[in-house]
Design a protein around this motif. Structure first.
Motif, short mmCIF file in Angstrom:
data_model
loop_
_atom_site.label_atom_id
_atom_site.label_comp_id
_atom_site.label_asym_id
_atom_site.label_seq_id
_atom_site.Cartn_x
_atom_site.Cartn_y
_atom_site.Cartn_z
N PHE A 68 0.79 -1.19 0.08
CA PHE A 68 0.02 0.05 -0.16
C PHE A 68 0.82 1.25 -0.21
N THR A 69 0.32 2.23 -0.74
CA THR A 69 0.93 3.57 -0.47
C THR A 69 -0.27 4.56 0.10
N ILE A 70 0.09 5.28 1.30
CA ILE A 70 -0.73 6.15 1.88
C ILE A 70 -0.05 7.46 2.13
N ARG A 71 -1.00 8.51 2.26
CA ARG A 71 -0.46 9.65 2.68
C ARG A 71 -0.88 10.28 4.17
N PRO A 72 -0.33 9.62 5.08
CA PRO A 72 -0.93 9.80 6.61
C PRO A 72 -1.32 11.46 6.89
N GLU A 73 -2.52 11.34 7.42
CA GLU A 73 -2.89 12.63 7.83
C GLU A 73 -2.19 13.03 8.98
N LEU A 74 -0.92 13.52 8.92
CA LEU A 74 -0.25 13.85 10.02
C LEU A 74 -0.45 15.11 10.44
N PRO A 75 -0.73 15.60 11.63
CA PRO A 75 -1.23 16.98 11.90
C PRO A 75 -0.26 18.13 11.62
N GLU A 76 -0.72 18.98 10.53
CA GLU A 76 -0.03 20.28 10.20
C GLU A 76 1.25 19.93 9.42
N MET A 77 1.39 18.58 8.71
CA MET A 77 2.46 18.38 8.02
C MET A 77 2.76 19.30 6.97
N LEU A 78 4.25 19.88 6.80
CA LEU A 78 4.69 20.82 6.12
C LEU A 78 5.49 20.23 5.07
N LEU A 79 5.34 20.62 3.69
CA LEU A 79 5.86 19.84 2.59
C LEU A 79 6.53 20.69 1.63
N VAL A 80 7.57 21.10 1.94
CA VAL A 80 8.29 22.32 1.21
C VAL A 80 9.96 22.04 1.41
N SER A 81 10.84 22.23 0.28
CA SER A 81 12.00 22.20 0.44
C SER A 81 12.43 20.94 1.26
N GLN A 82 13.29 21.09 2.57
CA GLN A 82 13.65 19.99 3.16
C GLN A 82 12.70 19.58 4.31
N ALA A 83 11.52 20.13 4.39
CA ALA A 83 10.43 19.78 5.24
C ALA A 83 9.60 18.79 4.44
N GLY A 84 9.39 17.81 5.36
CA GLY A 84 8.25 16.86 4.89
C GLY A 84 8.36 15.39 5.87
N LEU A 85 7.80 14.60 5.41
CA LEU A 85 7.73 13.13 6.11
C LEU A 85 9.48 12.60 6.40
N GLN A 86 9.87 12.14 7.48
CA GLN A 86 10.98 11.70 7.71
C GLN A 86 11.33 10.51 8.35
N ASP A 87 11.57 10.22 9.54
CA ASP A 87 11.83 8.77 9.77
C ASP A 87 10.54 8.08 10.08
N VAL A 88 10.85 6.45 10.48
CA VAL A 88 9.86 5.66 10.70
C VAL A 88 10.51 4.77 11.52
N MET A 89 9.88 4.53 12.63
CA MET A 89 10.67 3.41 13.82
C MET A 89 9.43 2.73 14.19
N LEU A 90 9.68 1.44 14.48
CA LEU A 90 8.75 0.53 15.28
C LEU A 90 8.94 1.00 16.88
N THR A 91 7.88 0.76 17.65
CA THR A 91 8.05 0.98 19.03
C THR A 91 8.47 -0.27 19.70
N PRO A 92 9.24 -0.08 20.71
CA PRO A 92 9.83 -1.48 21.35
C PRO A 92 8.64 -2.46 21.57
N ASP A 93 7.19 -2.04 21.66
CA ASP A 93 6.29 -3.20 22.22
C ASP A 93 5.37 -3.29 21.02
N PHE A 94 6.17 -3.01 19.54
CA PHE A 94 5.37 -3.18 18.34
C PHE A 94 4.38 -4.59 18.27
#
Length: 367
Positions: A68-94
């Motif tokens: 799947f490909t989604i565009r998560p509705e992250l609160p107030e995400m800014l998409l311009v130049s270096q700004a955007g979606l960055q890292d993703v990590m699983l929590t230790p209790d995933f």
């Protein structure tokens, strides 16, 4: 002349030694046409999560097929130049919670900073998206957000931040988050054993300070060491070992100069500020980082791999007793900006190339 010859001989011997322990490898493109891919995380079932700076989150199979490909509705995400979606990590209790953590730029072009959100991963996307942290203060511009995440053994998380480019002096201001790394609980609250909790004039979330733009971090459990690297300006890229409460110098002490050619500071070292364990001048523009603990490449065990954007390669650093004893430049044949590098659960290395048609590349021993 004798001294020069001896020096060249020493360099040649080191190169030969590095070549002798560098196994041959092969590349396999698992996915392409990725829009500025930024980070990769491995799921227990063999799938992968991949973020694109342009705001998309993808779930891929181990073979690179997109589920799947989604565009998560992250609160107030800014998409311009270096700004955007960055890292993703699983929590230790995933395994129990199915929770992941995402870092991203949030706000408006005139008032923004780095945010963290938690979410629950489902077969088709994300639910329960909640912003849990926003770095302060809000500032203008779209550069130097940091954004890398690492978990420590106590399940607290480290988030790297940038100085906002135009606000570099704030990296030495302990009252805010600019140019800092912060340590948080996985719900975004501040651990009460953070180094500056309760100190007047200090932001309680700060773990370390004096950073420019940290875009690589890795906790090595066997040696209990937290490594990070950061972008210098023109020169002065750094590899650091992060310890709580430590000041890493920016912009008071640096080996880099400003983009105008002016000196940032007259100091390369300064009392009370920690020096880097390694550096790059000219800049390589370090991005992602991994410390190899896989099984496919035994000769690389314990080596740090640093992805480089401007240099369009990967730097392998051999570490002994928390010191760099040799360096090898690798994967130059790709001739691409490398945004991230990760060690997969299968022992392979995985690369993300940075472009509007970026690739996910798997590195395995040559057959």
């Amino acid at each position: 002349m004798v001294k020069v010859s001896l020096f060249l001989a020493a360099v040649l011997m080191q190169s030969v030694a590095l070549a002798a322990v560098s196994p041959s490898y092969q590349f396999k493109i698992l996915a392409d046409n990725l829009n500025h891919p930024w980070a990769l995380a491995f799921l227990p079932d063999g799938d992968m999560l991949l973020t694109e700076r342009s705001g998309a989150l993808k779930r891929l199979t181990a073979e690179g097929t997109v589920r799947f490909t989604i565009r998560p509705e992250l609160p107030e995400m800014l998409l311009v130049s270096q700004a955007g979606l960055q890292d993703v990590m699983l929590t230790p209790d995933f395994d129990q919670s199915a929770k992941i953590i995402l870092s991203y730029a949030c706000g408006t072009l005139d008032a923004n900073n780095t945010c963290l959100a938690s979410a629950v991963l489902t077969d088709n996307g994300l639910t329960n998206i909640t912003r849990i942290f926003q770095a302060q203060p809000l500032k203008s511009g779209a550069a130097h957000f940091g954004g890398r995440i690492a978990f420590l053994p106590d399940n607290s998380l480290i988030l790297t931040l940038g100085d906002g480019f135009d606000y570099r002096e704030q990296a030495q201001n302990p009252a805010n988050h600019l140019g800092k790394t912060v340590r948080l609980n996985s719900d975004g609250t501040v651990p009460q054993d953070n180094p500056f909790v309760g100190q007047t004039g200090y932001a309680a979330a700060i773990y370390s300070l004096g950073h420019r733009n940290v875009q690589g971090i890795f906790y090595d459990a066997p040696t209990q060491t937290l490594y990070s690297h950061e972008h210098g300006p023109r020169g002065g890229d750094e590899l650091n070992i992060i310890t709580p409460g430590t000041n890493y110098g920016w912009p008071v002490a640096t080996n880099g100069i400003d983009y105008t050619g002016a000196r940032v500071s007259p100091f390369t070292t300064f009392t009370g500020m920690q020096q880097a364990i390694w550096g790059w001048t000219p800049s390589i523009a370090p991005a992602g980082m991994t410390l190899y603990r896989g099984t496919l490449f035994p000769a690389w065990q314990g080596n740090i791999f640093v992805a480089a954007l401007a240099a369009k390669n990967v730097h392998r650093l051999e570490i002994d007793n928390q010191k760099v004893i040799s360096e090898q430049v690798m994967f130059t044949e790709l001739k691409q900006r490398i945004r991230d590098i990760r060690t997969g659960p299968d022992g392979a290395l995985y690369l993300l190339t940075d472009s509007v048609a970026g690739q996910l590349i798997k590195v395995t021993p040559a057959s």
